[in-house]
Design a protein around this motif. Sequence first.
Motif, PDB file in Angstrom:
ATOM      1  N   ILE A 160       0.766  -0.987   0.328  1.00 38.49           N
ATOM      2  CA  ILE A 160       0.259  -0.077   0.221  1.00 38.49           C
ATOM      3  C   ILE A 160       0.770   1.408  -0.005  1.00 38.49           C
ATOM      4  CG2 ILE A 160      -1.349   1.428   1.227  1.00 38.49           C
ATOM      5  CD1 ILE A 160      -2.560  -1.557   2.130  1.00 38.49           C
ATOM      6  N   ALA A 161       1.791   1.091   1.159  1.00 37.97           N
ATOM      7  CA  ALA A 161       2.487   2.464   0.922  1.00 37.97           C
ATOM      8  C   ALA A 161       3.981   2.307  -0.636  1.00 37.97           C
ATOM      9  CB  ALA A 161       3.745   2.592   1.630  1.00 37.97           C
ATOM     10  N   GLU A 162       3.565   2.030  -1.527  1.00 34.10           N
ATOM     11  CA  GLU A 162       3.882   2.217  -2.521  1.00 34.10           C
ATOM     12  C   GLU A 162       3.188   2.280  -3.838  1.00 34.10           C
ATOM     13  OE1 GLU A 162       7.032   1.122  -3.373  1.00 34.10           O
ATOM     14  OE2 GLU A 162       8.141   0.467  -1.705  1.00 34.10           O
ATOM     15  N   GLY A 163       2.237   2.556  -3.149  1.00 32.10           N
ATOM     16  CA  GLY A 163       1.009   2.581  -4.176  1.00 32.10           C
ATOM     17  C   GLY A 163       0.867   1.664  -4.934  1.00 32.10           C
ATOM     18  N   LEU A 164       0.425   0.756  -4.282  1.00 28.83           N
ATOM     19  CA  LEU A 164       0.193  -0.619  -5.001  1.00 28.83           C
ATOM     20  C   LEU A 164      -1.398  -1.073  -4.499  1.00 28.83           C
ATOM     21  CD1 LEU A 164       2.879  -2.725  -6.080  1.00 28.83           C
ATOM     22  CD2 LEU A 164       1.712  -1.692  -7.288  1.00 28.83           C
ATOM     23  N   GLY A 165      -1.928  -0.110  -3.332  1.00 32.04           N
ATOM     24  CA  GLY A 165      -3.574  -0.290  -2.544  1.00 32.04           C
ATOM     25  C   GLY A 165      -4.294  -1.374  -3.801  1.00 32.04           C
ATOM     26  N   ASP A 166      -4.478  -0.742  -4.973  1.00 34.19           N
ATOM     27  CA  ASP A 166      -5.309  -1.274  -5.284  1.00 34.19           C
ATOM     28  C   ASP A 166      -5.355  -2.641  -6.014  1.00 34.19           C
ATOM     29  OD1 ASP A 166      -7.156   1.328  -5.411  1.00 34.19           O
ATOM     30  OD2 ASP A 166      -5.943   1.396  -7.343  1.00 34.19           O
ATOM     31  N   ALA A 167      -4.136  -3.226  -6.295  1.00 40.14           N
ATOM     32  CA  ALA A 167      -3.331  -4.600  -6.206  1.00 40.14           C
ATOM     33  C   ALA A 167      -4.044  -5.577  -5.437  1.00 40.14           C
ATOM     34  CB  ALA A 167      -2.262  -4.792  -6.700  1.00 40.14           C
ATOM     35  N   LEU A 168      -4.124  -5.286  -4.381  1.00 38.17           N
ATOM     36  CA  LEU A 168      -4.402  -6.055  -3.342  1.00 38.17           C
ATOM     37  C   LEU A 168      -5.782  -7.526  -3.803  1.00 38.17           C
ATOM     38  CD1 LEU A 168      -3.938  -3.937  -0.054  1.00 38.17           C
ATOM     39  CD2 LEU A 168      -2.567  -5.459  -1.658  1.00 38.17           C
ATOM     40  N   GLY A 169      -6.735  -6.541  -4.598  1.00 41.07           N
ATOM     41  CA  GLY A 169      -7.828  -7.898  -4.197  1.00 41.07           C
ATOM     42  C   GLY A 169      -6.978  -8.716  -5.337  1.00 41.07           C
ATOM     43  N   ALA A 170      -5.898  -8.568  -5.936  1.00 44.30           N
ATOM     44  CA  ALA A 170      -5.678  -9.458  -6.764  1.00 44.30           C
ATOM     45  C   ALA A 170      -4.566 -11.061  -6.292  1.00 44.30           C
ATOM     46  CB  ALA A 170      -5.366  -8.636  -8.133  1.00 44.30           C
ATOM     47  N   LEU A 171      -4.210  -9.873  -4.961  1.00 41.81           N
ATOM     48  CA  LEU A 171      -3.568 -11.212  -3.994  1.00 41.81           C
ATOM     49  C   LEU A 171      -3.804 -12.053  -2.970  1.00 41.81           C
ATOM     50  CD1 LEU A 171      -0.768  -8.103  -3.948  1.00 41.81           C
ATOM     51  CD2 LEU A 171      -1.157  -9.778  -5.794  1.00 41.81           C
ATOM     52  N   LEU A 172      -3.460 -12.999  -2.989  1.00 47.92           N
ATOM     53  CA  LEU A 172      -3.856 -13.982  -1.456  1.00 47.92           C
ATOM     54  C   LEU A 172      -2.974 -14.404  -0.802  1.00 47.92           C
ATOM     55  CD1 LEU A 172      -5.854 -15.431  -0.363  1.00 47.92           C
ATOM     56  CD2 LEU A 172      -6.102 -17.202  -1.995  1.00 47.92           C
ATOM     57  N   PRO A 173      -2.776 -13.840   0.135  1.00 49.91           N
ATOM     58  CA  PRO A 173      -1.580 -14.238   1.258  1.00 49.91           C
ATOM     59  C   PRO A 173      -2.020 -15.507   2.021  1.00 49.91           C
ATOM     60  CG  PRO A 173      -2.415 -12.506   1.595  1.00 49.91           C
ATOM     61  CD  PRO A 173      -3.231 -12.504   1.134  1.00 49.91           C
ATOM     62  N   LEU A 174      -1.509 -16.337   1.773  1.00 53.97           N
ATOM     63  CA  LEU A 174      -1.643 -17.980   2.611  1.00 53.97           C
ATOM     64  C   LEU A 174      -0.226 -18.267   3.489  1.00 53.97           C
ATOM     65  CD1 LEU A 174      -2.500 -19.105  -0.586  1.00 53.97           C
ATOM     66  CD2 LEU A 174      -4.095 -18.364   1.457  1.00 53.97           C
ATOM     67  N   PHE A 175      -0.549 -18.801   4.541  1.00 56.46           N
ATOM     68  CA  PHE A 175       0.529 -19.828   4.911  1.00 56.46           C
ATOM     69  C   PHE A 175       0.694 -20.947   4.576  1.00 56.46           C
ATOM     70  CE2 PHE A 175       0.153 -16.790   8.022  1.00 56.46           C
ATOM     71  CZ  PHE A 175       1.169 -16.641   9.159  1.00 56.46           C
ATOM     72  N   ALA A 176       1.396 -21.861   4.582  1.00 59.28           N
ATOM     73  CA  ALA A 176       1.512 -23.256   3.701  1.00 59.28           C
ATOM     74  C   ALA A 176       2.110 -23.924   4.651  1.00 59.28           C
ATOM     75  CB  ALA A 176       3.079 -23.225   2.657  1.00 59.28           C
ATOM     76  N   ALA A 177       0.686 -24.880   5.275  1.00 61.57           N
ATOM     77  CA  ALA A 177       0.659 -26.617   6.217  1.00 61.57           C
ATOM     78  C   ALA A 177       1.900 -27.256   5.066  1.00 61.57           C
ATOM     79  CB  ALA A 177      -0.162 -26.659   6.406  1.00 61.57           C
TER      80      ALA A 177
END
Length: 317
Positions: A160-177
């Motif tokens: 967000i600080a890099e000006g990429l807040g609009d891209a977050l809707g396309a990204l999925l953060p996950l922990f890998a078990a």
Amino acid sequence: MSNSIQTRLDEFRQQRRVQAGSLIISVFGDAILPRGGRIWLGSLIRLLEPLELNERLVRTSVFRLAKEEWLRTETCGRRADYVLTASGRRRFEEASRHIYASHAPLWDRRWRLILVVGDLEPKVREQVRRALFWQGFGALGGDCFVHPSAELSSVLDALIAEGLGDALGALLPLFAADSRSAQSASDSDLVRRAWDLGALAEAYAAFVAVYQPILTDLQHDQLGEVSEQDAFLLRTLLIHDYRRLLLRDPELPEVLLPFDWPGQQARLLCKELYKRLEPLSARHLDQVLCLADGSVPAEDASLAERFPQYDPLERAA
């Protein structure tokens, strides 16, 4: 001054193009944050002038950092202080936990993943890739980014600080078990695919080649020949160079690193050299760093917490 110190300072001054904004970020995080996170612009100009950063370049770079919401201004009469914003302070404090740590982070054996699951324009996709690269993420293809220990919420805040807040809707953060079988690929296989450790090792080795001769000189009782100003300038370049390396480094657990990984040597070198330079450079800051009202901010307790003495890797150094 020793020849090795003079050489490093001259090499920086002779660069054709200096990323002044990045250097100012290093100065704020290393020298200004422990003194309240604010400085009069004229004082910042005086601190950087010996590195041959002219007033116009510093003013322009600080203006850009304010536009990017790293900094904000507070006026005091006809002068103004530049102050870290709340988000800028968070970013500095997060980086400081890595830069001044006594050892690499412990690994919980879970990989952090960021998947591109939505549509992104090619230009935005490349911006996301580069932003994650500078947070130490490796890439598995074009849609999967991996890191061993990143705090995912902080990663998203940084985007967000890099000006990429609009891209977050396309990204999925996950922990890998961990659900592997004996026949599946290993963590080492993942590391080889996701990161170019050879290039990073070369960068660490180059850092050691530059700063080890300086430490050797200082170990031979030449610290008395170093001026307070030069100690500050060298401390600034040391942390600036080391911070730029850490931005690319995923800080992999030791079990996944090649034998004789130079990153460990670089960290211990940085710690030892910093400890030797800090007292002299602090006296220079006492004389030059001031606020718009003319007051000199004192150091807080956070400076003493940098590079704790206990370091388990020292036994192997």
